[in-house]
Design a protein around this motif. Structure first.
Motif, short mmCIF file in Angstrom:
data_model
loop_
_atom_site.label_atom_id
_atom_site.label_comp_id
_atom_site.label_asym_id
_atom_site.label_seq_id
_atom_site.Cartn_x
_atom_site.Cartn_y
_atom_site.Cartn_z
N ALA A 186 38.59 50.17 22.45
CA ALA A 186 37.68 50.88 23.36
C ALA A 186 36.40 51.18 22.52
O ALA A 186 36.73 50.79 21.59
CB ALA A 186 38.66 52.26 23.54
N LEU A 187 35.48 51.13 23.27
CA LEU A 187 34.00 50.98 22.39
C LEU A 187 33.52 52.30 22.71
O LEU A 187 34.05 53.22 23.99
CB LEU A 187 33.15 50.21 23.45
N GLN B 123 39.84 41.18 37.26
CA GLN B 123 38.37 42.50 37.03
C GLN B 123 38.03 42.62 35.72
O GLN B 123 39.85 42.83 34.62
CB GLN B 123 39.63 43.79 37.65
N ILE B 124 37.48 42.70 34.82
CA ILE B 124 37.75 43.28 33.69
C ILE B 124 36.08 44.29 33.31
O ILE B 124 35.24 43.54 33.89
CB ILE B 124 37.03 42.07 32.94
N ALA B 125 36.22 45.80 33.22
CA ALA B 125 35.43 46.54 33.26
C ALA B 125 35.03 46.70 31.98
O ALA B 125 33.98 47.86 31.73
CB ALA B 125 35.62 47.16 33.76
N ASP B 126 35.26 46.40 30.88
CA ASP B 126 34.81 46.73 29.62
C ASP B 126 33.52 46.55 29.31
O ASP B 126 32.70 45.62 30.38
CB ASP B 126 35.68 45.43 28.62
N VAL B 127 33.10 47.03 28.27
CA VAL B 127 31.41 47.31 28.57
C VAL B 127 31.49 46.65 27.02
O VAL B 127 31.30 46.26 25.84
CB VAL B 127 30.90 48.56 27.93
N GLY C 198 26.75 55.09 28.55
CA GLY C 198 27.49 54.99 27.78
C GLY C 198 28.51 55.25 27.27
O GLY C 198 28.97 54.51 26.71
N ALA C 199 29.74 55.39 29.03
CA ALA C 199 30.72 55.59 28.81
C ALA C 199 31.03 54.75 29.20
O ALA C 199 30.79 53.47 31.05
CB ALA C 199 31.78 56.85 29.12
N VAL C 200 32.58 54.01 29.46
CA VAL C 200 33.28 53.56 30.63
C VAL C 200 34.02 54.49 32.33
O VAL C 200 35.02 55.29 31.45
CB VAL C 200 34.56 52.41 30.24
N PRO C 201 34.29 54.15 32.87
CA PRO C 201 34.16 54.92 34.10
C PRO C 201 36.17 54.95 33.74
O PRO C 201 36.41 53.66 33.42
CB PRO C 201 33.86 54.57 35.21
N GLU C 202 36.81 55.35 34.70
CA GLU C 202 38.56 55.00 35.16
C GLU C 202 38.59 54.92 35.78
O GLU C 202 37.57 54.93 37.18
CB GLU C 202 38.77 56.82 35.49
N GLY C 203 39.96 54.35 36.30
CA GLY C 203 40.12 53.64 37.22
C GLY C 203 39.76 51.87 37.54
O GLY C 203 39.83 51.61 38.62
N LEU C 204 38.84 51.56 36.48
CA LEU C 204 38.83 50.21 36.44
C LEU C 204 39.51 49.54 35.37
O LEU C 204 39.62 50.20 34.16
CB LEU C 204 36.86 49.82 36.14
N GLU C 205 40.07 48.22 35.23
CA GLU C 205 40.77 47.35 33.90
C GLU C 205 39.99 46.97 32.91
O GLU C 205 38.76 46.70 32.92
CB GLU C 205 40.84 46.58 34.93
N PHE D 35 23.64 46.27 28.61
CA PHE D 35 23.37 46.77 29.27
C PHE D 35 25.12 46.34 30.12
O PHE D 35 25.80 46.04 30.24
CB PHE D 35 22.18 46.08 30.53
N VAL D 36 25.13 46.87 31.48
CA VAL D 36 26.65 47.04 32.57
C VAL D 36 25.97 46.03 33.76
O VAL D 36 24.80 45.78 34.68
CB VAL D 36 26.83 48.60 32.44
N TYR D 37 27.05 45.08 34.35
CA TYR D 37 26.31 44.42 35.21
C TYR D 37 27.24 43.89 36.09
O TYR D 37 28.91 44.27 35.91
CB TYR D 37 26.36 42.89 34.73
N ALA D 38 28.01 44.78 36.78
CA ALA D 38 28.61 45.32 38.73
C ALA D 38 28.69 44.58 39.78
O ALA D 38 27.23 44.57 40.20
CB ALA D 38 29.29 46.24 38.78
N ARG D 39 29.61 43.91 40.71
CA ARG D 39 29.28 43.20 41.80
C ARG D 39 30.59 43.55 42.42
O ARG D 39 32.14 43.47 42.13
CB ARG D 39 29.83 41.73 41.97
N ILE D 40 30.20 44.55 43.56
CA ILE D 40 31.41 45.43 44.50
C ILE D 40 31.28 44.79 45.99
O ILE D 40 30.56 44.43 46.43
CB ILE D 40 30.99 46.80 44.90
#
Length: 270
Positions: free
Chosen positions: A234-235, A180-184, A222-229, A188-193
């Motif tokens: 930090a951007l 898991q890599i959740a950095d922006v 434009g921010a990064v959610p909590e709880g993801l690695e 755009f953001v692309y996630a697969r759950i």
């Protein structure tokens, strides 16, 4: 969606899956109308078939015609590109991929998911050579790129900095055993759950659905959610971003229900 948020699209992987007939698709719906039906209830689909082989140009044109205005397809890049030992040698295959009909999707072409095998390790020099080969436009149409990596060697700030230099998104693979890599790293953001469960009528519990709704909205602002690695620096918040969120794998029968539940909850918050 507000002016301070990017567009959030929620979708599933593919649309042809026999167990969806009678669960997602109504009994008696002709198979040739399944994409039309899905397109009326979701606003994006990730096409998996392009990973395994070429599709006919007329197929892409037909898929574009069968979906409503504003619908977007993400595509898996060809495995013959990502599964090679030396990525720097992929130029002819990349050119073949983009000249093979995918541009018939026109304005409905979303991000390309370049998915790598779990055995593929991070080689900074070779990976940058690959990023340099990815076209920014094809036939005048902008192309967005995302990479899905599955080896822990990619969990390094150097990888994040490299992607940010080329505006390529790293795909967040969540609710799974994958890296898991959740950095922006892109505009755009692309996630697969991948955590849907048979026991949940909507694939996820209400609490988990609400958690993913809030994460999608944080990304869209434009921010990064909590709880993801995350692994990189930090951007700073840099403005709204479009978000592509796909419900993939897990208990696949439940994925359309989960995607529709997320879509409905997002709509209720606008």
């Amino acid at each position: 969606m507000t002016a301070a948020e990017g567009k959030i699209r929620v979708g599933i992987g593919g649309w042809v899956f026999e167990p969806w007939r009678g669960t997602f698709y109504p009994d008696g719906l002709p198979q040739k109308r399944e994409l039309e039906y899905a397109g009326e209830r979701l606003d994006s689909i990730e096409i998996n078939g392009t990973y395994y082989g070429s599709q006919k140009p007329e197929s892409f044109a037909r898929w574009r015609a069968e979906t409503p205005e504003g619908f977007v397809f993400a595509l898996k890049g060809s495995r013959y590109i990502t599964n090679r030992r030396v990525l720097a040698e992929a130029a002819p295959s990349i050119e073949k991929f983009f000249s093979g009909g995918v541009m018939e999707l026109k304005e409905k072409l979303g991000p390309i998911n370049w998915q790598f095998m779990p055995a593929k390790r991070f080689d900074p020099t070779d990976f940058e050579a690959f990023l340099k080969l990815l076209p920014q436009t094809v036939d005048g149409v902008p192309v967005r790129h995302a990479v899905e990596v599955r080896h822990d060697s990619f969990q390094t700030p150097d990888f994040i900095a490299l992607l940010r230099g080329y505006d390529v998104a790293v795909i967040t693979s969540a609710d799974s055993d994958y890296t898991q890599i959740a950095d922006v790293t892109a505009p755009f953001v692309y996630a697969r759950i991948m955590g849907t469960k048979e026991a949940e009528p909507n694939g996820y519990s209400d609490a988990d659905l609400e958690r993913w709704v809030e994460r999608a909205r944080v990304w869209a602002k434009g921010a990064v959610p909590e709880g993801l690695e995350t692994v990189g620096a930090a951007l700073p918040k840099t403005g709204p971003r479009d978000v592509f969120l796909y419900v993939i794998s897990g208990d696949k029968v439940r994925n359309p229900a989960a995607a529709m539940a997320l879509t409905q909850r997002l709509a209720a918050k606008t």
